[in-house]
Design an enzyme around this catalytic site. Structure first.
Site, PDB file in Angstrom:
ATOM      1  N   CYS A 215     -14.475 -11.546  27.878  1.00 26.06           N
ATOM      2  CA  CYS A 215     -15.314 -12.581  27.259  1.00 26.06           C
ATOM      3  C   CYS A 215     -15.137 -12.570  25.736  1.00 26.06           C
ATOM      4  O   CYS A 215     -15.147 -13.624  25.096  1.00 26.06           O
ATOM      5  CB  CYS A 215     -16.782 -12.350  27.591  1.00 26.06           C
ATOM      6  SG  CYS A 215     -17.101 -12.180  29.363  1.00 26.06           S
TER       7      CYS A 215
ATOM      8  N   ASP B 224       2.023  12.433  -4.488  1.00 26.32           N
ATOM      9  CA  ASP B 224       1.868  12.536  -5.938  1.00 26.32           C
ATOM     10  C   ASP B 224       1.580  14.013  -6.226  1.00 26.32           C
ATOM     11  O   ASP B 224       1.187  14.750  -5.318  1.00 26.32           O
ATOM     12  CB  ASP B 224       0.708  11.638  -6.375  1.00 26.32           C
ATOM     13  CG  ASP B 224       0.403  11.785  -7.857  1.00 26.32           C
ATOM     14  OD1 ASP B 224       1.349  11.728  -8.656  1.00 26.32           O
ATOM     15  OD2 ASP B 224      -0.779  11.972  -8.200  1.00 26.32           O
TER      16      ASP B 224
ATOM     17  N   ASP C  29      -3.906  10.269  -5.630  1.00 29.41           N
ATOM     18  CA  ASP C  29      -5.320  10.468  -5.944  1.00 29.41           C
ATOM     19  C   ASP C  29      -6.103   9.166  -5.985  1.00 29.41           C
ATOM     20  O   ASP C  29      -7.307   9.159  -6.201  1.00 29.41           O
ATOM     21  CB  ASP C  29      -5.503  11.245  -7.252  1.00 29.41           C
ATOM     22  CG  ASP C  29      -4.868  10.542  -8.444  1.00 29.41           C
ATOM     23  OD1 ASP C  29      -4.532   9.350  -8.317  1.00 29.41           O
ATOM     24  OD2 ASP C  29      -4.725  11.174  -9.494  1.00 29.41           O
TER      25      ASP C  29
ATOM     26  N   CYS D 115     -18.550  -7.992  28.241  1.00 29.08           N
ATOM     27  CA  CYS D 115     -17.261  -8.131  28.921  1.00 29.08           C
ATOM     28  C   CYS D 115     -16.161  -8.267  27.881  1.00 29.08           C
ATOM     29  O   CYS D 115     -16.248  -9.118  26.979  1.00 29.08           O
ATOM     30  CB  CYS D 115     -17.304  -9.349  29.836  1.00 29.08           C
ATOM     31  SG  CYS D 115     -15.706 -10.022  30.269  1.00 29.08           S
TER      32      CYS D 115
ATOM     33  N   ASP E 225      -2.349   5.516  -8.766  1.00 30.34           N
ATOM     34  CA  ASP E 225      -1.248   5.297  -7.829  1.00 30.34           C
ATOM     35  C   ASP E 225      -1.399   4.039  -6.981  1.00 30.34           C
ATOM     36  O   ASP E 225      -0.777   3.922  -5.936  1.00 30.34           O
ATOM     37  CB  ASP E 225      -1.125   6.516  -6.892  1.00 30.34           C
ATOM     38  CG  ASP E 225      -0.849   7.803  -7.654  1.00 30.34           C
ATOM     39  OD1 ASP E 225       0.055   7.788  -8.499  1.00 30.34           O
ATOM     40  OD2 ASP E 225      -1.544   8.790  -7.411  1.00 30.34           O
TER      41      ASP E 225
END
Length: 702
Positions: A19, A402, A597, A16, A601
């Site tokens: 629940c 990039d 990549d 449920c 970065d």
């Protein structure tokens, strides 16, 4: 104090969605628990402790808390769900419904005295809805009134009190049948999602003292040698040291085309060996392997709930009590104020209200929709770390890329060596550049060392200094060597020949004198132009490229791909600054995506609204830093991710609107005396079932 310690367990018998929310709220009240997340779809509960020293005592307290909320739910630590138990529960329920149904038909068809009829329908009711009534009583004793068991028990007992025996049993019968179908649908979706994630290898063939033994992958160590036969899953990440084959990478990358593998190539856990026998040296333990990281990522994704999910959870908390009190007012006020109104009529209308009020259609189907979207995306080789990121992809206004390794292949090759004077040869220029780049792992440095293709004597290198965003300054054979971009030459006040090219240039100076340049070529990915055009088609307003490369290279690539804005010659911190500038320019509720990549970065990936790591297959840095990981090097996967996000949102909102519309209409008809409890059952169970089946469409991604 050791904060952040986490524990995961399975909630067996959690059937449920309401629940799940109640358990989460109850466990959150425990003092030593800092955070808890219960996912109804996977039945997983993740607990974060404030202190791990008394973890066992806390888990015992958690178990007691669960029992006070849901006595039938069993907390199982580090176990898989027992499907056989669920199926046996279904069978026992079916038997009860059949027996109850037979008595119901006898009572409905036959002609009996009042007491005989009441007895037959009571027997039918006990078989069909006895467990619901017992749960309702237990919950009332615990102080929990507003749940579906209470609502159905009051509605059906109320029908008996009005001597509507047929409706009283019929409502409970159809409610239970609907719940049975609903559970089946949810379990089916659970199995479908689990099947998408069925990439975990079962065993590894390890070589021990020239003998091959079949063992569990988690006992294999780094450096061990394993054998993968045709048809088997690659159990751990490693390097092929013998043999060649073709592997199916679909489960990890979504790629339909097989990949050829030979000696020296990397293979990742989860690949399926198609034809040859390969011997592999293990590079990562099972806990750090690609397949383990992917499984953890997808399984944990449901913890990061989308704003829509959080809204529905809060809404359901107030919705049910509001309807109950409205039903109470509906039963009592009109008969007291309206002269011709009868208690019978208005109590019946109130009972109709009660049957409708359960918000199951929303609290089940919406998280199921997001979970299905995440599961479907993973099938396409796109890992999304949560429903919040999946929903955020719907509101993307700007995509920032990039350049190297993202829009271009990132596979560099020396294509031209140009000395500036006769006193230095091409070989010498390449040699000094190779020595200068000897300690760098940058793809440009790797291409120069590969072109030099000779051993580099470390003893000839001194005072190595890698200047971020500029290049290298180092002493080679007693001479100061500078190798880098034009900014490095300008920083050191060295006159140089400015070269205009689409490719990357490494300028070289020895003892403050410019001696020439090396051109490194990097190709644009075949997929890039198509991907950027498709991004515009799916509603992206602005495409931006950030690169540390020179302005000429950046501008030309930007023009070739149709990018709106290009910012070149950026240092790592300047990329973050540019992203923040774009953040200020965007519309208030729109999102910015950064695609990189995943290696260099990390700061920008973290700063963006949604960080997307490109080609993250096997890259720990990518999987850690990004919110979304595209497992291949195809930029078009981002378009796929956005389309999946939009499709998920459409289906989720279809369910929300459908549930609200049907419930709203039936509520008004019920209040006006035009709808019976039969229509109310459809508005509750029928709507929930339809919404769940609709949510399951997300996983197909078609």
């Amino acid at each position: 104090m050791n904060t952040g310690t986490k524990k995961e367990c399975l909630l067996e018998g959690l059937d449920c969605a309401n629940c799940a929310t109640k358990i989460e709220n109850k466990v959150n009240t425990i003092e030593d628990v800092s955070q808890v997340s219960v996912d109804f779809v996977s039945r997983k509960m993740k607990i974060q402790f404030k202190d791990e020293t008394n973890q066992r005592e806390i888990m015992n307290e958690v178990e007691r808390a669960i029992k006070t909320v849901e006595p039938d739910v069993v907390m199982v630590e580090n176990e898989e769900s027992n499907i056989d138990v669920m199926e046996s529960i279904d069978k026992s329920m079916i038997i009860k419904l059949v027996i109850g149904g037979v008595f119901f038909l006898i009572g409905a068809i036959g002609q009996f005295s009042f007491w005989t009829e009441l007895t037959i329908f009571l027997i039918s009711y006990l078989f069909v809805g006895g467990d619901v009534a017992i749960k309702a009583i237990k919950n009332i004793i615990r102080g929990r009134v507003f749940d579906e068991n209470f609502l159905m028990a009051i509605a059906t007992i109320g029908a008996f009190a009005l001597q509507e025996f047929t409706e009283g049993v019929a409502v409970m019968l159809f409610y239970q049948i609907g719940e049975l179908f609903q559970d089946r649908a949810v379990n089916r979706s659970r199995k479908s999602i689990k099947a998408l994630m069925d990439i975990k290898p079962d065993f590894a063939n390890i070589i021990i003292e020239n003998e091959m033994k079949k063992v569990s992958p988690d006992v294999v160590d780094v450096g061990d040698i394993i054998v993968v036969k045709p048809g088997e899953k690659v159990p751990l990440d490693g390097i092929v040291i013998e043999g060649k084959t073709t592997v199916d990478t679909t489960a990890l990358t979504g790629e339909s085309l097989p990949r050829d593998i030979e000696i020296g190539d990397e293979v990742l856990s989860g690949f399926i060996n198609k034809n040859g026998v390969i011997t592999v040296r293990v590079e990562k333990g099972f806990a750090e392997s690609t397949v383990t990281k992917i499984l953890e990522l997808v399984q944990n994704a449901s913890s990061n709930k989308a704003p829509t999910e959080n809204f529905i959870t809060k809404f359901a908390k107030y919705y049910t009590p509001a309807v109950v009190f409205t039903a109470l007012a509906l039963a009592l006020i009109p008969p007291l104020l309206i002269p011709e109104a009868t208690f019978y009529d208005w109590i019946y209308r109130a009972l109709t209200f009660l049957v409708i009020s359960c918000p199951c259609a929303l609290v089940i189907s919406i998280p199921l929709g997001f979970f299905g979207g995440i599961g479907g995306a993973s099938k396409s080789g796109i890992l999304i770390k949560g429903g919040n990121y999946l929903e955020a992809l719907n509101n993307v206004d700007t995509v920032v890329f990039d350049k190297t390794g993202t829009l271009t292949k990132g596979i560099f090759k020396v294509t031209k060596i140009s000395p500036s004077k006769e006193s230095i040869t091409k070989h010498e220029l390449l040699e000094y550049a190779a020595y200068a780049e000897s300690y760098s792992n940058h793809p440009i440095a790797t291409s120069i060392k590969k072109a030099y293709n000779q051993d580099i004597a470390d003893t000839l290198i001194n005072n190595y200094d890698e200047i971020s965003g500029y290049g290298i300054k180092v002493s080679v054979k007693g001479k100061e060597v500078l190798a880098g971009n034009k900014k490095l030459m300008e920083k050191e006040n060295i006159p140089y020949d400015k070269i205009d090219t689409l490719n990357t240039i490494v300028y070289v100076a020895i003892d403050k004198r410019y001696v020439g340049y090396i051109i490194i070529s990097d190709e644009i990915k075949e997929d890039s132009a198509i991907a950027l055009a498709e991004l515009k088609n799916v509603g992206i307003k602005k495409l931006v490229m950030l690169t540390g490369d020179n302005r000429s290279v950046g501008t030309k690539i930007g023009e070739a791909l149709g990018i709106d804005e290009v910012y070149a010659e950026l240092l790592p911190h300047q990329k973050v600054e540019k992203l923040e500038m774009l953040e200020e320019q965007k519309r208030p509720k729109s999102k910015i995506v950064f695609v990189g990549d995943g290696i260099n970065d990390a700061p920008v990936l973290a700063r963006a609204d949604v960080g997307v790591a490109m080609g993250g297959l096997g890259s720990d840095a990518a999987i850690e830093a990004a919110d979304v990981v595209l497992m291949t090097d195809e930029p078009s996967k981002l378009v796929t991710a956005i389309k999946i996000a939009k499709r998920t949102r459409v289906i989720v909102w279809q369910n929300i609107i459908f549930a609200f519309a049907v419930k709203g209409i039936v509520l008004m008809l019920g209040a006006g005396g035009l709808a019976t409890i039969w229509e109310a059952v459809f508005a509750d169970v029928g709507v929930a079932l339809i919404a769940i089946l609709n949510a399951m469409r997300v996983m197909k991604n078609k």
